[in-house]
Design a protein around this motif. Structure first.
Motif, mmCIF file in Angstrom:
data_model
loop_
_atom_site.group_PDB
_atom_site.id
_atom_site.type_symbol
_atom_site.label_atom_id
_atom_site.label_comp_id
_atom_site.label_asym_id
_atom_site.label_seq_id
_atom_site.Cartn_x
_atom_site.Cartn_y
_atom_site.Cartn_z
ATOM 1 N N ALA A 94 34.937 33.037 43.694
ATOM 2 C CA ALA A 94 35.545 31.710 43.360
ATOM 3 C C ALA A 94 34.353 30.773 43.132
ATOM 4 O O ALA A 94 34.607 29.757 42.421
ATOM 5 C CB ALA A 94 36.274 31.402 44.508
ATOM 6 N N ALA B 291 32.693 31.297 40.064
ATOM 7 C CA ALA B 291 33.556 30.716 38.623
ATOM 8 C C ALA B 291 33.329 29.207 38.558
ATOM 9 O O ALA B 291 33.363 28.675 37.476
ATOM 10 C CB ALA B 291 34.836 31.125 39.091
ATOM 11 N N ARG B 292 33.439 28.457 39.618
ATOM 12 C CA ARG B 292 33.232 26.972 39.575
ATOM 13 C C ARG B 292 32.043 26.733 38.857
ATOM 14 O O ARG B 292 31.925 25.740 38.166
ATOM 15 C CB ARG B 292 33.344 26.542 41.057
ATOM 16 N N ARG C 235 32.241 27.287 35.330
ATOM 17 C CA ARG C 235 33.092 26.413 34.570
ATOM 18 C C ARG C 235 32.490 24.947 34.439
ATOM 19 O O ARG C 235 32.453 24.369 33.375
ATOM 20 C CB ARG C 235 34.390 26.163 35.361
ATOM 21 N N SER D 240 39.169 38.516 40.067
ATOM 22 C CA SER D 240 39.123 37.241 39.896
ATOM 23 C C SER D 240 39.367 36.620 38.479
ATOM 24 O O SER D 240 38.407 36.635 37.675
ATOM 25 C CB SER D 240 37.559 36.538 40.498
ATOM 26 N N GLU D 241 40.607 36.414 38.284
ATOM 27 C CA GLU D 241 41.122 35.636 37.104
ATOM 28 C C GLU D 241 40.160 34.754 36.321
ATOM 29 O O GLU D 241 39.638 34.731 35.338
ATOM 30 C CB GLU D 241 42.324 35.437 36.610
ATOM 31 N N PRO D 242 39.732 33.491 37.153
ATOM 32 C CA PRO D 242 39.042 32.536 36.672
ATOM 33 C C PRO D 242 37.444 32.956 36.333
ATOM 34 O O PRO D 242 36.963 32.554 35.384
ATOM 35 C CB PRO D 242 38.926 31.634 37.936
ATOM 36 N N LEU D 243 37.084 34.125 37.355
ATOM 37 C CA LEU D 243 35.658 34.232 36.849
ATOM 38 C C LEU D 243 35.554 35.071 35.733
ATOM 39 O O LEU D 243 34.767 34.768 35.036
ATOM 40 C CB LEU D 243 35.314 35.337 38.013
ATOM 41 N N ALA E 198 37.764 34.659 33.159
ATOM 42 C CA ALA E 198 37.888 33.868 32.138
ATOM 43 C C ALA E 198 36.642 33.097 31.733
ATOM 44 O O ALA E 198 36.270 32.926 30.492
ATOM 45 C CB ALA E 198 38.972 33.014 32.501
ATOM 46 N N GLU E 199 35.752 32.861 32.669
ATOM 47 C CA GLU E 199 34.605 32.154 32.487
ATOM 48 C C GLU E 199 33.396 32.914 31.965
ATOM 49 O O GLU E 199 32.787 32.400 30.940
ATOM 50 C CB GLU E 199 34.032 31.624 33.738
ATOM 51 N N LEU F 263 42.646 37.754 28.449
ATOM 52 C CA LEU F 263 41.760 36.413 28.445
ATOM 53 C C LEU F 263 40.759 36.137 27.276
ATOM 54 O O LEU F 263 40.008 35.253 26.983
ATOM 55 C CB LEU F 263 40.781 36.476 29.725
#
Length: 442
Positions: free
Chosen positions: A219, A222-223, A226, A257-260, A262-263, A305
């Motif tokens: 997480a 990923a932040r 982004r 981890s979808e956000p990761l 995607a990034e 994605l």
């Protein structure tokens, strides 16, 4: 003026300050005490900077033995480095103008130990309530400084709690205001995990520290991917994802981890307003996506994605890493969503795959054949078949692959694809940009 003549002219007061240096501690080129001793394949040890200048000047022999060098690899001589450090800490004489009882010890002949300064910075990072950003930035500069000895960098990396302390800063950045600290921690950890001069054992320490709480780490990375302040910080975050993926227990947390994911897909996309691709970002992002694609459950999510058009764009733009891009597409055709994504843009995707078939080594070539076979032969999508039939040089590439020692499965798929490609002079020879002459079987 020779060294002995000069020594004879020294006054009695200063003659006592002369330090006798063991000859093995001196670089054969500069004759100075070595700070970063490295050995050539001939077994002779030199100061890194001195021998590197020798090699950069075009020399291909060992300066001491004048033997030809079959390899110019420089291997750190850590044993000699430790002996020099031990000698330096005890060899410096006391100052002549001060009594031995009141004067502090003289500095060592090779200067202060950078690892000690790095350890102090680490204590500041761990201090409760302190801002970790300034010491983390200094640590990153320390690890990325070419003038800092590899011995000192590894000494810091193997220090007890070093990787764990910095990784904890990364994971604590759960809010937007913690992004700056997370980015600073990423730069430090990536300097260890992705550096050629860091020992593998120390790289594994970083991977273990990141995997201690894989979901929280994913997480936080990923932040940074982004909202990182610069592309370099985002690339460093991707390198840590790659390190995390080497841990089997943490791989699922990353893949889920979808956000990761995607990034990572965004990382291999346009890096500027003109749509240009950054090769460093592409390499880091594709390496992670190719590893994630090995997890079957993650493939459909990657496709959703946008991994397929992103990989095709890399191939079409010749932005590097064709083998990894082809492996991502190979994983994508393993699910219905991936095949649909490739066939929807067959006019672009299929020529891109064909054009890079022989550019990514044997692994990339076999991945390319697997992609083409899935969409053109097994599922016989008419759009993919039409795009393949119109590709220049496709037949020549397939024949070359079959003659180059590929696996039996790849050879079988290639033979089944041959009938799809039009047999004419242009398709046979026009598209393969090699200087080698190939004899066609007909």
């Amino acid at each position: 003026m020779g060294r002995r003549e000069m020594s004879g002219r020294l006054s009695a007061e200063y003659q006592g300050l002369e330090v006798k240096v063991p000859s093995l501690f001196r670089c054969p080129i500069s004759l100075d005490v070595m700070r970063s001793p490295v050995s050539l394949c001939t077994g002779v040890t030199y100061e890194r900077a001195s021998i590197q200048r020798w090699l950069d000047s075009g020399n291909t022999t060992c300066p001491a033995t004048m033997l030809p060098l079959p390899s110019t690899d420089l291997v750190p001589n850590l044993t000699l480095r430790r002996l020099i450090a031990l000698w330096a800490s005890t060899a410096a004489p006391p100052s002549p103008s001060s009594s031995s009882s009141s004067s502090p010890p003289a500095p060592s002949a090779v200067g202060p130990t950078p690892a000690a300064a790095a350890a102090e910075l680490l204590r500041r990072v761990a201090a409760p309530g302190a801002d970790p950003c300034p010491p983390l930035r200094k640590l990153a500069a320390f690890l990325n400084d070419d003038d800092v000895d590899e011995f000192d960098k590894n000494a810091f990396a193997r220090a007890a709690g070093a990787a764990e302390t910095v990784a904890s800063v990364l994971r604590r950045a759960e809010k937007e205001e913690g992004l700056e600290a997370a980015e600073a921690a990423v730069r430090v950890l990536a300097a260890i995990a992705a550096s050629d001069c860091i020992e593998e054992e120390n790289k594994r320490r970083v991977a273990a520290a990141l995997a201690a709480d894989a979901r929280s780490t994913a997480a936080s990375l990923a932040r940074v991917l982004r909202g990182g302040s610069a592309l370099e910080a985002r690339v460093d975050a991707a390198r840590l994802v790659e390190s995390l993926l080497r841990n089997a227990a943490a791989r699922a947390a990353v893949a889920e981890s979808e956000p990761l994911v995607a990034e990572l897909v965004r990382l291999i996309g346009p890096a500027d307003e003109k749509g240009g691709l950054d090769r460093g970002a592409v390499a880091a992002g594709l390496s992670c996506l190719a590893a994630i694609a090995a997890t079957r459950r993650a493939r459909a999510e990657m496709v959703r994605l946008g991994a397929v058009p992103a990989a095709v764009r890399v191939l079409a733009a010749d932005a590097g890493c064709p083998a990894q891009a082809l492996r991502v597409l190979e994983a994508a055709v393993g699910c219905a969503e991936g095949r649909a994504a490739i066939c929807e843009s067959a006019e672009t995707a299929v020529p891109a795959v064909v054009s890079r078939m022989m550019k990514g080594g044997m692994g990339g070539a076999e991945a390319a054949v697997s992609v083409l076979w899935a969409v053109c032969h097994r599922y016989r999508d008419r759009r993919a078949v039409a795009a393949a039939a119109g590709c220049e040089g496709g037949l020549a590439r397939l024949l070359l692959l079959m003659q180059s020692g590929c696996s039996a499965a790849a050879r079988q798929m290639a033979s089944e694809l041959l009938k799809i490609f039009k047999v004419n002079g242009k398709s046979c020879l026009g598209g393969y940009d090699s200087k080698t002459s190939h004899i066609m079987p007909f």
